[in-house]
Every structure is written in C-alpha cells, then in structure tokens.
Scaffold this motif. Structure first.
Motif, PDB file in Angstrom:
ATOM      1  N   LEU A 197       0.454   0.505 -12.278  1.00 11.31           N
ATOM      2  CA  LEU A 197      -0.579  -0.043 -11.742  1.00 11.31           C
ATOM      3  C   LEU A 197      -0.764   0.147 -10.190  1.00 11.31           C
ATOM      4  CD1 LEU A 197      -2.825  -2.370 -11.774  1.00 11.31           C
ATOM      5  CD2 LEU A 197      -1.026  -3.991 -11.543  1.00 11.31           C
ATOM      6  N   ALA A 198       0.406   0.014  -9.306  1.00 13.86           N
ATOM      7  CA  ALA A 198       0.303   0.134  -8.101  1.00 13.86           C
ATOM      8  C   ALA A 198      -0.076   1.680  -7.823  1.00 13.86           C
ATOM      9  CB  ALA A 198       1.800   0.072  -7.371  1.00 13.86           C
ATOM     10  N   THR A 199       0.497   2.573  -8.470  1.00 14.34           N
ATOM     11  CA  THR A 199      -0.093   3.940  -8.391  1.00 14.34           C
ATOM     12  C   THR A 199      -1.560   4.229  -8.489  1.00 14.34           C
ATOM     13  OG1 THR A 199       2.072   4.922  -8.720  1.00 14.34           O
ATOM     14  CG2 THR A 199       0.114   6.235  -8.805  1.00 14.34           C
ATOM     15  N   PHE A 200      -2.142   3.691  -9.795  1.00 15.01           N
ATOM     16  CA  PHE A 200      -3.319   3.622  -9.857  1.00 15.01           C
ATOM     17  C   PHE A 200      -4.293   3.097  -8.798  1.00 15.01           C
ATOM     18  CE2 PHE A 200      -2.213   3.639 -14.622  1.00 15.01           C
ATOM     19  CZ  PHE A 200      -1.818   5.024 -14.528  1.00 15.01           C
ATOM     20  N   ALA A 201      -3.896   1.902  -8.254  1.00 13.12           N
ATOM     21  CA  ALA A 201      -4.446   1.339  -7.170  1.00 13.12           C
ATOM     22  C   ALA A 201      -4.724   2.182  -5.869  1.00 13.12           C
ATOM     23  CB  ALA A 201      -3.726   0.166  -7.027  1.00 13.12           C
ATOM     24  N   PRO A 218      -5.476  -6.816  -0.125  1.00 15.25           N
ATOM     25  CA  PRO A 218      -4.483  -8.032  -0.115  1.00 15.25           C
ATOM     26  C   PRO A 218      -4.561  -8.674  -1.347  1.00 15.25           C
ATOM     27  CG  PRO A 218      -6.106  -8.134   1.848  1.00 15.25           C
ATOM     28  CD  PRO A 218      -6.550  -6.981   1.186  1.00 15.25           C
ATOM     29  N   GLY A 219      -5.539  -8.635  -2.112  1.00 10.22           N
ATOM     30  CA  GLY A 219      -5.484  -9.043  -3.702  1.00 10.22           C
ATOM     31  C   GLY A 219      -4.614  -8.323  -4.355  1.00 10.22           C
ATOM     32  N   LEU A 220      -4.508  -6.984  -4.350  1.00  6.83           N
ATOM     33  CA  LEU A 220      -3.293  -6.533  -5.195  1.00  6.83           C
ATOM     34  C   LEU A 220      -2.078  -6.941  -4.642  1.00  6.83           C
ATOM     35  CD1 LEU A 220      -2.881  -4.314  -7.331  1.00  6.83           C
ATOM     36  CD2 LEU A 220      -2.715  -2.615  -5.691  1.00  6.83           C
ATOM     37  N   GLY A 280       0.722  -1.149   0.053  1.00  5.75           N
ATOM     38  CA  GLY A 280      -0.027  -0.009   0.042  1.00  5.75           C
ATOM     39  C   GLY A 280       0.960   1.261   0.061  1.00  5.75           C
ATOM     40  N   ALA A 281       0.329   2.346  -0.633  1.00  4.59           N
ATOM     41  CA  ALA A 281       0.938   3.523  -0.697  1.00  4.59           C
ATOM     42  C   ALA A 281       1.459   4.130   0.731  1.00  4.59           C
ATOM     43  CB  ALA A 281       0.353   4.695  -1.218  1.00  4.59           C
ATOM     44  N   ASP A 282       0.909   3.983   1.662  1.00  8.26           N
ATOM     45  CA  ASP A 282       1.134   4.602   2.967  1.00  8.26           C
ATOM     46  C   ASP A 282       2.461   3.750   3.615  1.00  8.26           C
ATOM     47  OD1 ASP A 282      -0.731   6.688   3.275  1.00  8.26           O
ATOM     48  OD2 ASP A 282      -1.942   5.372   4.120  1.00  8.26           O
ATOM     49  N   TYR A 332      -4.659   5.460  -6.199  1.00 11.88           N
ATOM     50  CA  TYR A 332      -5.693   6.423  -6.499  1.00 11.88           C
ATOM     51  C   TYR A 332      -6.974   5.967  -6.290  1.00 11.88           C
ATOM     52  CZ  TYR A 332      -1.745   9.055  -8.587  1.00 11.88           C
ATOM     53  OH  TYR A 332      -0.749  10.102  -8.739  1.00 11.88           O
ATOM     54  N   LEU A 333      -7.295   4.929  -6.666  1.00 13.43           N
ATOM     55  CA  LEU A 333      -8.620   4.286  -6.547  1.00 13.43           C
ATOM     56  C   LEU A 333      -8.887   3.634  -5.015  1.00 13.43           C
ATOM     57  CD1 LEU A 333      -8.608   2.217  -9.979  1.00 13.43           C
ATOM     58  CD2 LEU A 333      -9.930   4.530  -9.221  1.00 13.43           C
ATOM     59  N   GLY A 334      -7.840   3.740  -4.378  1.00 12.17           N
ATOM     60  CA  GLY A 334      -8.146   3.210  -2.832  1.00 12.17           C
ATOM     61  C   GLY A 334      -8.149   1.547  -2.976  1.00 12.17           C
ATOM     62  N   LEU A 335      -7.392   1.132  -3.706  1.00 13.02           N
ATOM     63  CA  LEU A 335      -7.256  -0.399  -3.788  1.00 13.02           C
ATOM     64  C   LEU A 335      -5.935  -0.863  -3.242  1.00 13.02           C
ATOM     65  CD1 LEU A 335      -9.196  -0.907  -7.161  1.00 13.02           C
ATOM     66  CD2 LEU A 335      -9.910  -1.507  -4.740  1.00 13.02           C
ATOM     67  N   ASP A 336      -4.948   0.203  -2.988  1.00 15.42           N
ATOM     68  CA  ASP A 336      -3.473  -0.136  -2.634  1.00 15.42           C
ATOM     69  C   ASP A 336      -3.376  -1.110  -1.588  1.00 15.42           C
ATOM     70  OD1 ASP A 336      -4.261   1.994  -1.331  1.00 15.42           O
ATOM     71  OD2 ASP A 336      -2.127   2.549  -0.739  1.00 15.42           O
TER      72      ASP A 336
END
Length: 178
Positions: A152-156, A165-167, A15-17, A158-162
């Motif tokens: 892909l990680a960045t877009f995830a 666990p599936g990502l 995740g981004a954080d 932006y969409l709150g999916l980062d």
C-alpha cells in the motif's frame, strides 16, 4: 502488531523520499512488497483472462473499453494500453471477431470510429472478474500485514499520495489495530 511493523508503518507514512533517506533498507522492503503483490496480481489476472479465452492484452483492451465513460476511439484505447494505434486497432478487430466489442462512428466526426463492449464482452468480463476475485482472495490471505501495508505504501508513492498526511494516519491507524 509487533513493534518493528509499527515502526515500518510510521516510516512509510512519512513518504517515500523521507523513508528512503531515513531507512533505505526498509524503503526497499516496502518497494519489494509492492512489486511482489503487483506482479502476482497481474499474473493472476492474465491467467484468468487466458482461461476465459482472451490473451492478456485483449483482456486489458476489453477492460479499458468497457471501463470508459462512453464509446472509446481507437487512439484512446492505444493511449490507455500504452501501445501503438496499429496494435490497438488489431486488438479491437480481434475482439470484434469474437463478438466482444462493436465499432460505431462518432457523432459529429464520421471519420472517427469508437468502440464499446458488447453484451457478450461484458458477460465475459464478469466471468473473468469472478474468477479473479476467488484467486485474489486466496492470495490476500497468504500476505502478512506487513506485506499488505508495504505494498500500500509503495502504491501510494507510485500514485503521488505517499506524502499525504491522510495516508500517514491510515498507516499509523492500521499499525495500532493489529
């Protein structure tokens, strides 16, 4: 895939954080990849819209109108484009003058106009889309796996999916495939 890319994928999958806290430079690298991809793709889309005879915002309006579940009121077009309703109304008028959209009254509220794509508008979208696919395919072949997965990680994010666990599993699996 080289070890450093696999490490980045593992980091981005947290995740981004977490990525920002653990390795800020790698986090920014992912953001940079994502922004590069987004800007390039948007430029390619805009170029193909212009080649098809539409200004970029007209193209976006036509996409939103055709992509809606049904006729779209003018204020909803404005919302989808994040523009003022007066500008949306002008765009719709321009598209209507080109024969690409049609306005109709909303059943149950005759005061509200809704807009839908005409057959000519749909055909123009098909033409632009086909041209976009050719150019995006060429662009995709130029991207490294690291660039694709960083985007892909960045877009995830932006969409709150980062932090999903599936990502994380997807990114880790992608790292093992290469």
């Amino acid at each position: 895939m080289e070890d450093s890319t696999a490490q980045l994928l593992a980091l981005w999958g947290q995740g981004a954080d977490a990525a920002s806290d653990l390795d800020f430079a790698s986090h920014v690298k992912a953001v940079a990849h994502g922004r590069f991809v987004l800007r390039r793709i948007l430029r390619l889309l805009d170029e193909q819209a212009v080649a098809g005879g539409l200004q970029p915002l007209q193209h976006q309006a036509l996409l939103q109108i055709y992509g809606a579940d049904g006729p779209l009121p003018v204020n909803k077009v404005a919302d989808r484009l994040d523009i003022a309703p007066a500008l949306a109304s002008r765009l719709i008028r321009q598209l209507e003058d080109k024969g690409l959209v049609e306005r109709t009254r909303v059943p149950g509220d005759r005061r509200v106009l809704a807009v839908h794509a005409s057959d000519a508008g749909i055909e123009l979208l098909r033409k632009i889309d086909a041209s976009v696919h050719v150019r995006v395919d060429h662009f995709q072949r130029q991207l490294s796996d690291e660039g694709k997965l960083g985007a892909l990680a960045t877009f995830a994010f932006y969409l709150g999916l980062d932090a999903d666990p599936g990502l994380a599993l997807l990114l880790t699996a992608a790292g093992h495939r290469h």
